[in-house]
Scaffold this motif. Structure first.
Motif: not given
Length: 282
Positions: A143-145, A150-151, A184-189, A209-211
């Motif tokens: 949920i949080l991750g 998305e934020i 590699h998974e890219v969170d933001v592109i 990247e968002a962690k």
């Protein structure tokens, strides 16, 4: 929701106990109210089942159908209604020709399906502490991750230009092949405004990247993004001039802040994401 939670894990639990984990609170059954607002939805059971399946990780019509007991084609009508109502979203890889990944759009609904529903008996008996302790890892991982990621994408889309991330068009995610690290998974592109998604050679303007973890982001995170940029450039994408962005819940290491001072990367913490839109690079 009443008053905001105080600082610390215990204050957060007490806030949850008063609100979404409280059977007497209106948000305890929020998904029912959401479905009731759509006149196209008659039998709510199938829609609850779809939400439950997607919250648990099913991301394609075939996977969802297998869990709810329906053929993927027969499920199309219900999925279209949920997509049009923004109950679920279809995430498309910006670089690869892949099937869209279906996710639950509202984190409050994910919370209900993954936290409230499995612990319904305990919560109705007012044993919220037991339910929360066994659910904290699920909350963090599922949920949080994902919501933090998305934020981050939403921030790049809405406010990136104000922070110097110029020429932001489509924003999403992708996967990058890498023999050395098994991909590699890219969170933001982000692609440039003139680039067409999944068209080889398009200009990539932002990699991020968002962690949402307890630890700080370090210089290693920046080096990983630079490695991904080099892989994309070698694969034929216009990524040589891409900008980097790192999003963190708990700040950044001194060596990473030093790299940011030379404008190698934008660092965004919670104050940056939720503060003034004219965010500065940390």
């Amino acid at each position: 929701m009443g008053d905001a939670p105080g600082t610390g894990a215990e204050a957060f639990f007490r806030w949850l106990e008063r609100t979404v984990l409280n059977p007497s609170h209106i948000l305890f059954t929020e998904p029912d109210y959401l479905l009731a607002e759509d006149p196209r939805i008659g039998d709510r059971a199938i829609y609850h089942a779809i939400w439950q399946a997607v919250s648990g990780g099913a991301s394609s019509p075939t996977q969802i159908g297998g869990l709810v007991g329906m053929d993927a084609k027969a499920l199309t009508y219900h999925l279209n209604i949920m997509r049009d109502a923004a109950f679920i979203s279809y995430g498309q890889d910006l670089l690869l020709q892949r099937r869209p990944v279906i996710t639950v759009a509202d984190p409050a609904v994910r919370f209900h399906n993954l936290i409230v529903q499995p612990n319904l008996i305990d919560l109705e008996l007012r044993h919220a502490r037991h339910a929360w302790e066994r659910s904290r890892k699920t909350f963090s991982d599922k949920i949080l991750g994902p919501h933090f990621e998305e934020i981050a994408r939403s921030w790049v889309r809405r406010h990136g230009a104000e922070a110097g991330l110029d020429d932001v068009g489509q924003v999403g995610t992708t996967e990058v092949a890498c023999r050395e690290h098994r991909g590699h998974e890219v969170d933001v592109i982000a692609l440039s405004r003139s680039a067409v998604a999944r068209a080889r050679g398009g200009r990539i303007t932002v990699l991020g990247e968002a962690k949402c973890t307890a630890g700080q982001r370090t210089l290693g995170d920046l080096l990983r993004l630079e490695h991904i940029r080099d892989l994309l450039t070698a694969a034929g994408w216009d990524a040589a001039e891409t900008r980097f962005a790192l999003f963190s819940r708990n700040g950044f290491s001194p060596d990473l802040r030093e790299a940011a001072a030379s404008e190698r990367v934008h660092l965004l913490d919670l104050d940056s994401l939720y503060g003034d839109a004219s965010v500065r690079a940390c």
